[in-house]
Write a protein that holds these residues in place. Sequence first.
Motif, short mmCIF file in Angstrom:
data_model
loop_
_atom_site.label_atom_id
_atom_site.label_comp_id
_atom_site.label_asym_id
_atom_site.label_seq_id
_atom_site.Cartn_x
_atom_site.Cartn_y
_atom_site.Cartn_z
N ASN B 85 38.65 -23.99 -38.19
CA ASN B 85 38.67 -23.99 -36.73
C ASN B 85 37.76 -22.94 -36.10
OD1 ASN B 85 39.62 -25.39 -34.52
ND2 ASN B 85 41.14 -23.82 -34.05
N THR B 107 23.54 -21.14 -45.63
CA THR B 107 24.02 -22.05 -46.67
C THR B 107 25.46 -22.46 -46.37
OG1 THR B 107 24.60 -20.22 -48.13
CG2 THR B 107 22.47 -21.24 -48.48
N ARG B 109 26.62 -22.91 -43.45
CA ARG B 109 26.50 -23.95 -42.44
C ARG B 109 26.08 -25.27 -43.08
NH1 ARG B 109 22.44 -23.58 -37.44
NH2 ARG B 109 21.01 -24.45 -38.98
N SER B 110 25.17 -25.20 -44.04
CA SER B 110 24.74 -26.45 -44.66
C SER B 110 25.88 -27.08 -45.44
CB SER B 110 23.50 -26.24 -45.53
OG SER B 110 23.85 -25.52 -46.69
N ASN B 111 26.90 -26.28 -45.75
CA ASN B 111 28.09 -26.84 -46.40
C ASN B 111 29.16 -27.23 -45.39
OD1 ASN B 111 27.44 -26.87 -49.16
ND2 ASN B 111 27.59 -24.63 -49.17
N GLY B 112 28.85 -27.13 -44.13
CA GLY B 112 29.79 -27.63 -43.14
C GLY B 112 30.41 -26.58 -42.23
N MET B 117 23.78 -19.78 -33.99
CA MET B 117 22.90 -18.67 -33.74
C MET B 117 22.91 -18.38 -32.25
SD MET B 117 18.90 -18.38 -34.18
CE MET B 117 18.83 -19.06 -32.54
N VAL B 118 23.16 -17.14 -31.89
CA VAL B 118 23.12 -16.79 -30.47
C VAL B 118 22.08 -15.71 -30.24
CG1 VAL B 118 25.52 -17.43 -30.00
CG2 VAL B 118 24.99 -15.10 -30.75
N ALA B 121 25.45 -11.61 -26.88
CA ALA B 121 26.91 -11.67 -26.89
C ALA B 121 27.43 -12.53 -25.74
CB ALA B 121 27.49 -10.24 -26.79
N ASP B 123 26.45 -15.37 -24.96
CA ASP B 123 26.57 -16.75 -25.45
C ASP B 123 27.91 -16.98 -26.11
OD1 ASP B 123 23.91 -17.25 -24.64
OD2 ASP B 123 23.15 -16.43 -26.53
N ARG B 126 30.43 -17.79 -23.47
CA ARG B 126 30.24 -19.17 -23.01
C ARG B 126 30.81 -20.15 -24.04
NH1 ARG B 126 26.53 -22.31 -24.61
NH2 ARG B 126 25.12 -20.68 -25.32
#
Lengths: 373, 373, 77, 77, 360, 360
Positions: B85, B107, B109-112, B117-118, B121, B123, B126
């Motif tokens: 979550n 990596t 992220r590439s696994n889900g 990337m911000v 702070a 961002d 938001r």
Amino acid sequence: MKYIDEYRDPDLAKKIVADIKNEVDPNRQYRFMEFCGGHTHAFFRFGVPDLLPDNLKLVHGPGCPVCVLPMSRLDLAIELAEKPNVILCSYGDMMRVPGSGRKSLLTARSNGADVRMVYSALDAIRLAQENPQREVVFFGIGFETTTPPSALLLKQAEKLGIENLSLFCNHLLTPSAIASILDSPEIRDLDRLKLDGFLGPAHVSTVIGCQPFEYFASEYQKPVVIAGFEPVDLLQAVLMLVRQVNDGRHEIENEYARAVTHHGNQKAKAIVAECFELKKTFEWRGLGYVPYSGLKIKKQFSKFDAEVKFSLQAKEAKENRACECPGILRGVKEPQDCKLFGKVCTPDHPIGACMVSSEGACAAWYRYRRNNM
Amino acid sequence: MKYIDEYRDPDLAKKIVADIKNEVDPNRQYRFMEFCGGHTHAFFRFGVPDLLPDNLKLVHGPGCPVCVLPMSRLDLAIELAEKPNVILCSYGDMMRVPGSGRKSLLTARSNGADVRMVYSALDAIRLAQENPQREVVFFGIGFETTTPPSALLLKQAEKLGIENLSLFCNHLLTPSAIASILDSPEIRDLDRLKLDGFLGPAHVSTVIGCQPFEYFASEYQKPVVIAGFEPVDLLQAVLMLVRQVNDGRHEIENEYARAVTHHGNQKAKAIVAECFELKKTFEWRGLGYVPYSGLKIKKQFSKFDAEVKFSLQAKEAKENRACECPGILRGVKEPQDCKLFGKVCTPDHPIGACMVSSEGACAAWYRYRRNNM
Amino acid sequence: MCLAIPVKIESLVDGSDEMAVVSIDGIRREISVALIDDVQVGDYVILHTGYALSKLDEAEAQATIELMQQEHSPLIR
Amino acid sequence: MCLAIPVKIESLVDGSDEMAVVSIDGIRREISVALIDDVQVGDYVILHTGYALSKLDEAEAQATIELMQQEHSPLIR
Amino acid sequence: MPRDAYSAPLNIENGKIELIHGGGGRAMEQLIDQLFKAEFIKAGVAGNDGTGEGPSHDATLVTPPPGQLAVSTDSHVITPLFFPGGNIGSLAVHGTVNDLAMGGAKPLWLSAGFILEEGFPLKELQTIVRSMAAAAKEAEVKIITGDTKVVEKGKGDGVYINTCGIGHVINQSKIGPQYIQPGDKILISGFLGDHGVAVMSQRENLGFESEILSDSQSLNGLVAEMLEAVPQVHCLRDPTRGGLANTLNELVQSARCDVLLQEATIPLRPAVNGACEFLGLDPLYVANEGKLIAICSAEDADKLLQVMHNHPKGESAAIIGEFVAEKSGDNFQGYLEMETPYGGKRLLDWLNGEQLPRIC
Amino acid sequence: MPRDAYSAPLNIENGKIELIHGGGGRAMEQLIDQLFKAEFIKAGVAGNDGTGEGPSHDATLVTPPPGQLAVSTDSHVITPLFFPGGNIGSLAVHGTVNDLAMGGAKPLWLSAGFILEEGFPLKELQTIVRSMAAAAKEAEVKIITGDTKVVEKGKGDGVYINTCGIGHVINQSKIGPQYIQPGDKILISGFLGDHGVAVMSQRENLGFESEILSDSQSLNGLVAEMLEAVPQVHCLRDPTRGGLANTLNELVQSARCDVLLQEATIPLRPAVNGACEFLGLDPLYVANEGKLIAICSAEDADKLLQVMHNHPKGESAAIIGEFVAEKSGDNFQGYLEMETPYGGKRLLDWLNGEQLPRIC
Ligand code: SF4
Ligand code: SF4
Ligand SMILES: [Mg+2]
Ligand SMILES: [Mg+2]
Ligand SMILES: [Mg+2]
Ligand SMILES: [Mg+2]
Ligand SMILES: [Mg+2]
Ligand SMILES: [Mg+2]
Ligand SMILES: [Mg+2]
Ligand SMILES: [Mg+2]
Ligand SMILES: [Mg+2]
Ligand SMILES: [Mg+2]
């Protein structure tokens, strides 16, 4: 395919056709209503209308749960699907059906709603288990065949303590609808429309049995033959109806005895009775409100009732006024009587109930026989 | 670019170079440490090393927050990102840095894992507002420059009642790290390594001012010049250090007076003090544990503390034993002293701290000057 | 460490005492000025990760450059 | 309405009294048999949306076909 | 198919892409006929030269002029789809047209393969297709065959477009990295970084305002004039992904010869510089979609520069460096070096992955 | 680039696609060199015939034989990527090779554009690329140019592959729907529906077990023999998306002539029938990827059927119907009609969107 191929035997079918042609009385008309959209579809798929004598006519009934689901109920399903946390599971048949503003589950999905096509209510249980943080709603539609699986879904959810699963119940009762048609003024008033008999639904009857149809045979004095879906079944059942008419009988006969018994599936009926109860009235698209023709989830399962869980409130939905579906579903009009047919209203862009599912009379005519209209 | 271009004037730069060459004493060595990775990067980017006399040497310090973040802390960030979550927000610099098992945020992220990337702070705030059902964690890293924005994030979350936002705090203190280097045996023991002065960090000093560096000038008797990042700034600061050395002075001077004051940004310091407190000790990658060199979130904001909220427990992470970063970060070794440099360890496949960020000494050498090694 | 650049305050964002629009060579972006006091349109500030860390002292900047220009000997003396 | 086909029970799923594997012409799928009683391997059932709705009475099926074959007159009498 | 068979009109104003538009049925034919073909025909870029066959047949027949053909493909995936100065449609044409031109070829024909995401607004698709049509018209290429696929929501990014191009090689020139010689000069056709910065300015999490437009444009016209004046150009390349630095690193490796650039000569707009300072990026690694690198002998360099200056797409061209006079031997590493305005040097390494905005 | 410049070895066993693999830098070059090029070179299908240029240059040069070329493109998007009898890699070759063959051309060259999703396992990618290589080898085509893009997780579906093909038109045959004549016979090269059923059997929510394999295969060899025997074939078409029914509906419209099929003559495997009964689908609308429809004059039909029967890829070929003898006039609607085994008739309409499994 055992127990299918035998009933698709062209030679046997041709023999039965010959008998039908032989036995019909050339001096009278035969009008038989197939209640079930599956029969409508099968008649067209196998090219049966070309095979029947000119004075024998098949009249299409309202027996397609996709067709007769009122728009307002579909709108509720779409509303559910659009809730951010909901996964709505639907049988493939419902995906393309347009609700208000021509919005379908597919268009809702293309706008970001999470709609999953499922093959079985079992898939909804799996989805709920796989997505514990989401609310999974099963869009239950159909007649007596899909109702027992929906009932099992409720019982399964309770047994496994699956809190994030609910059923949006839209289950209908075949016999009430038939009664409503027979009670409609056009049919009651024999001058305006004559029906000489009914083909009774095959798979609905595997669950409820032949017995519920006895009432029609006796009360309305119409022959009823429960018929399978293969060409030999269809033709044999037509022949059986012709013979009853010729003999002046109005009995319930069972052509599909290999799968249908007198009382049906007692176990399935008991599970249904445990989970659902009659609604006082339910709206059928094209037919209007039909008393005691729909089911609702019993109180004891109300925590799995999507209408309760999400406090759903139906809004009115407007049908196209030029659509002749109400008459077509009662068998008093035909697709060619509708001005919209094949012009504005096509399977790619259905306007009325009879065009939305491939089992609807308008869709079947458009797809399979529009060159013969 | 006003207030940048003037300080990039090639003519002026060349004049200062001439003065440096003129003023250095050919009979001695000058070794100046730039604490800040930004200075390291700028020196290389503008080709400054080629311009300096042979007996003047720049020694690279540990001043890159990406380089010195210990693997075990990065592993925790990855662990956070992998929670179903959680949305983990990170500055772009951290995305490719490998943690244990060479796993990086990219990596993950590439696994889900949901890693965003911000740029700021802001961002993260938001994102938290836009995703009320998700937990947004801001991966706060950096020295005194990024700390005030992280402090504001805490105050903003509290003010707006944003419950689904938290900070994973990894903020470091520059002066403690410099003190630790100067206290290290290699430096203390003047026989083994001599540092003749420091370039003080520019942007860190906009917040903390020149004042904290007075201690080094007096206690360790080293000249310190706070320097901007443009070539003219860098060269002028080097010249100022040369002159102090030549004069036998050890003062704190401010080359970057256009943005740095004696006391720094009082408002920013106050906000930081309100939100954070000193940790007894904090691990620096390559340097080991440095007392009072890191910040933690104060109790009153602990509901926004990701370490509390997600009960994080650091696990040990192993560095490659052949990596010479500990020596390089203290200025006692150089990238070319490492056997892995440019072979196993490259910016595409970094092994040690000094290669992971473009501000690390090894990365800067590899990218900009490996043909001169 | 800590990339930061001088940018000019173009305008203060209405209804916020913390946000301002800044520019550098035609590039504009909204940033936070919550960390500094008394920001005026036309001021230069040092921008880092979307926050102004300090004001830039224009007089000082001008003076520094001029001083350096004067101080440093011509290339060939 | 209600597409359904006769399929053969190939095996009962271990550890479940409700699931069975069925086949039709080399196609196999797991289905629920929770709605019917006393399912045996080799039985034919009517399958609808992943559930067996009823058993198929093989003797009856055979008899029906044979009866029809006999009863119907040759095409040209 | 006959127009009146579409009972559901294509609702370009408010409609969205649905799975049915890729299903191979009437709705797909309708989309192709009424949107893709209609726009390509209107712009005069549809079909091939004679047979009138459009994109929907299995294969389109064309008759090439005698000689060599150049073939190149690129799939275009870009976020956001619309950016100042262009969109994915114009980009998909320029990208492939330019790759063909870089092969020394006159681009003739393009294929267009669309992967559309369920839910994508037809109106936006129309804008994209119109941009493709306009770009093809300007570049004088025909779109001769195409394909439309629709993927489920969440399995795409609005629109991906693959183009594959076929061009006719102009007078058999020998153009390619293998023809680069030590001592060759390196020319760039204009300002660097405009495309990448224009695109980044639109990214929600970086968002800044600027007047920078993408340089996305076709370069075949410029190349034709360059090759007419200097047929013996050694190599052409468009510095797209990875920008100038990455493209030159590729050429250093292919040519097995180091490069020395002069930083002061590289054309950069102040605004691009400003944006890169904002984000901690190096403009020499930022993508371009309407610029080319030309490599020629030192003798030809001034003439080539003159031709480029006389063309509107090369008016800011510059000589920015050279392949060093001596080829390295066996121990060749391949260095792209640059002299800064201060007299020092530094390497420009390969791009290390995507350029990510930095804080330090 | 020199092999030793890759300090991070490509970890095919356990590695995954990262954004860096599409970034245009070293990692991308490495992926192209060590996976794509390596496999294509190993299979002998890389580059073009002479220059040795591989997929990574801007444009590849080829010299076509004189005469007409056929060009066709398809993007391949399929769930799941691996299915009994093939995967997206072999499919991407067969799809375009077959479209060229249907244009009466001998396929020569393919481009390959990959859109990879972040996180896709390199091992699976290798399997896909190997299947492409094997399929290209079998079909005797070269993969002459390529492109690699990586999209963020959640913006793709593992792998999308676009191929664009160029073929040489065999002895200038006139093959296309415009050459269809009233009275022409319709032949099909084998069993229908295998591909679609094999793919559906793998879908998680439908999942069933079967021995059905996709028919995905190249048909250019079969077409070459057919055209040699009967050069005057009127039309060829592969009934892919939408199956036989949809493809014939397209031809009815293009030829402006109705069709009458004989249901009993259409080759269907029992297992395919069974699967379609399971799902409520009509096998005549299910996709094929290794079958062709041929249309020729009634006189040529038997000879053509014989040639097909003699080829392993046409051994179950059949004549399944004909274009009706009379063309309709102005009021042409276009009907694809079929006589059932019972003697009745019904239309086969266009596919209405994707085939969705039905309950009623
Ligand atoms: S053709 Fe359409 S509008 Fe007319 S009756 Fe049928 S469903 Fe209704
Ligand atoms: S080259 Fe790599 S391993 Fe060696 S010291 Fe530098 S960072 Fe450590
Ligand atoms: Mg087509
Ligand atoms: Mg290309
Ligand atoms: Mg390109
Ligand atoms: Mg296609
Ligand atoms: Mg290129
Ligand atoms: Mg390339
Ligand atoms: Mg194609
Ligand atoms: Mg195709
Ligand atoms: Mg095709
Ligand atoms: Mg490319």
